[in-house]
Design an enzyme around this catalytic site. Structure first.
Site, PDB file in Angstrom:
ATOM      1  CE  LYS A 122     -17.932-121.212 -25.326  1.00 21.69           C
ATOM      2  NZ  LYS A 122     -18.348-121.760 -24.015  1.00 21.69           N
TER       3      LYS A 122
ATOM      4  CD  GLU B 234     -17.631-114.618 -19.204  1.00 22.79           C
ATOM      5  OE1 GLU B 234     -17.224-115.284 -20.172  1.00 22.79           O
ATOM      6  OE2 GLU B 234     -17.893-115.144 -18.096  1.00 22.79           O
TER       7      GLU B 234
ATOM      8  CG  HIS C 113       7.698 -95.148 -18.104  1.00 29.96           C
ATOM      9  ND1 HIS C 113       8.658 -94.161 -18.080  1.00 29.96           N
ATOM     10  CD2 HIS C 113       7.533 -95.521 -16.815  1.00 29.96           C
ATOM     11  CE1 HIS C 113       9.067 -93.962 -16.841  1.00 29.96           C
ATOM     12  NE2 HIS C 113       8.397 -94.776 -16.049  1.00 29.96           N
TER      13      HIS C 113
END
Length: 398
Positions: free
Chosen positions: A387, A266, A287
């Protein structure tokens, strides 16, 4: 004890003249940082806040089985990360702290409400704006449960609000309902709010917050190390190393790397700039992703957090900490041989002072990195884009 090695597995990738130009920006970067209105987390700490938090913690533990913490992003990741780090893997949960309001899972919320039916609980809702969607939805659901379970009068003492000092929906609710409250100061943004009540109240149930705060303020002295780290990162970005992989060797540090992802992502990710943060937990991820890091697209560099001592445990007369340490050192050498630059941050052990210092180091470095990328470190305008689309689309179906 914390030590930093940004040289051994890094110098061969770095042109000293170019790095010198970045290092010469220090005075300018420090001046911009010191003149920012959003560095309240570097100012003198109000020790009375700790006493208030600890008093409230003790009263909650005497009166309830659990605390439900509602928050997302900067109101959630810091305390959850340290909670995971300082809690035993297998815990008896004599007092439980539950985190919620960080997603929109109907399954999680319905099962949480069902679980709390037979629990004696308090709620700490955390949102600076007071309108965070995910947190608000969970908060409304739990208030409905609390009204039925406790009644309006009893509910008043069971809700703790952490929000803006003077504005927002939650502050209005505090004034109208008389809930207990803490503030998130105006000069501290969400992802930089670790040393505020937003995190210190939940953390007081897991660790010594006095030692954490003291360690954090000691860590603010690491500004030169933090700047050097920021310069190394900025240099590597210019060399097309666009991804930083944070590597830890304890599973309970996974959410700490999640906190780092938000902190750096951010802060830097603006104007088509910034390093994309990822993380791996070893030896598990060796792995799965180890092959790509060793021989795949060469856009990655790594930062290893090495803990010397966790818990002495011997298998076939060999200390598992020692084996883990040998593996870490071997992985660094292997990845370095595959042209992956590696930073190493070394701690003798995980304790409140060390982690407080480490958090201060990373917060300083993220801030400096923002200025080195020529972006504003303390805003996040891109978050508002999604938003707005959510608000518009939700309004169309109401």
């Amino acid at each position: 004890m914390i030590k930093f090695d940004f040289n051994t597995y890094m110098n061969s990738f770095i042109n000293k003249n170019t790095m010198k130009k970045l290092l010469e920006r220090k005075e300018d970067v420090f001046e911009k940082f010191n003149n920012s209105s959003m560095i309240g987390w570097t100012k003198e700490f109000n020790k009375a806040l700790l006493a208030d938090i600890l008093e409230l913690r003790d009263s909650i533990k005497e009166d309830a089985d659990c605390l439900v913490v509602l928050g997302i992003g900067g109101s959630f990741l810091g305390s959850y990360a340290l909670k995971e780090m300082f809690t035993k893997y297998f815990n008896d949960k004599s007092f439980e702290v539950i985190y919620a309001g960080f997603d929109l899972s109907s399954k999680y919320l319905s099962e949480l409400v069902e679980y709390l039916e037979d629990k004696n609980f308090y709620v700490n809702v955390i949102s600076k704006s007071g309108t965070t969607m995910e947190t608000s939805i969970f908060y409304d659901a739990l208030k409905t449960l609390m009204k039925r379970k406790y009644g309006a009068w009893e509910m008043k003492k069971r809700i703790i609000v952490t929000t803006d000092d003077s504005t927002g929906k939650l502050r209005e609710e505090v004034i109208s309902e008389g809930y207990r409250s803490f503030i998130i100061p105006d000069n501290i943004g969400g992802r930089y709010s670790l040393i505020t009540a937003a995190h210190l109240l939940p953390l007081s149930f897991f660790l010594d917050i006095n030692r954490l705060v003291n360690g954090f303020y000691d860590g603010l002295s690491l500004k030169d190390d933090a700047y050097n780290y920021a310069c190394v990162r900025r240099y590597l970005f210019a060399c097309k190393k666009y991804i930083e992989n944070y590597c830890v060797y304890e599973s309970n540090m996974y959410y700490y790397t999640e906190w780092l992802k938000q902190l750096f992502g951010e802060t830097e990710g603006k104007n088509k700039q910034g390093i994309f943060p990822v993380s791996t937990v070893h030896t598990r991820d060796l792995h799965s992703l180890g092959q790509f890091i060793q021989e795949g697209n060469p856009i990655i560099f790594e930062t290893f957090i090495k803990i010397l001592n966790t818990k002495d445990f011997y298998v076939n007369n060999r200390n598992l900490d020692d084996i883990n340490s040998v593996v870490l050192d071997s992985v660094v050498k292997a990845h370095y041989s595959g042209a992956v630059p590696c930073n190493i941050i070394l701690m003798d052990e995980v304790n409140e002072k060390n982690i407080g210092m480490l958090c201060a180091f990373f917060m300083l470095s993220a801030s400096y990195s923002g200025y080195l990328f020529d972006v504003e470190p303390f805003d996040q305008p891109g978050v508002e884009v999604y938003k707005k689309f959510v608000r518009d689309n939700l309004s169309s179906i109401e």
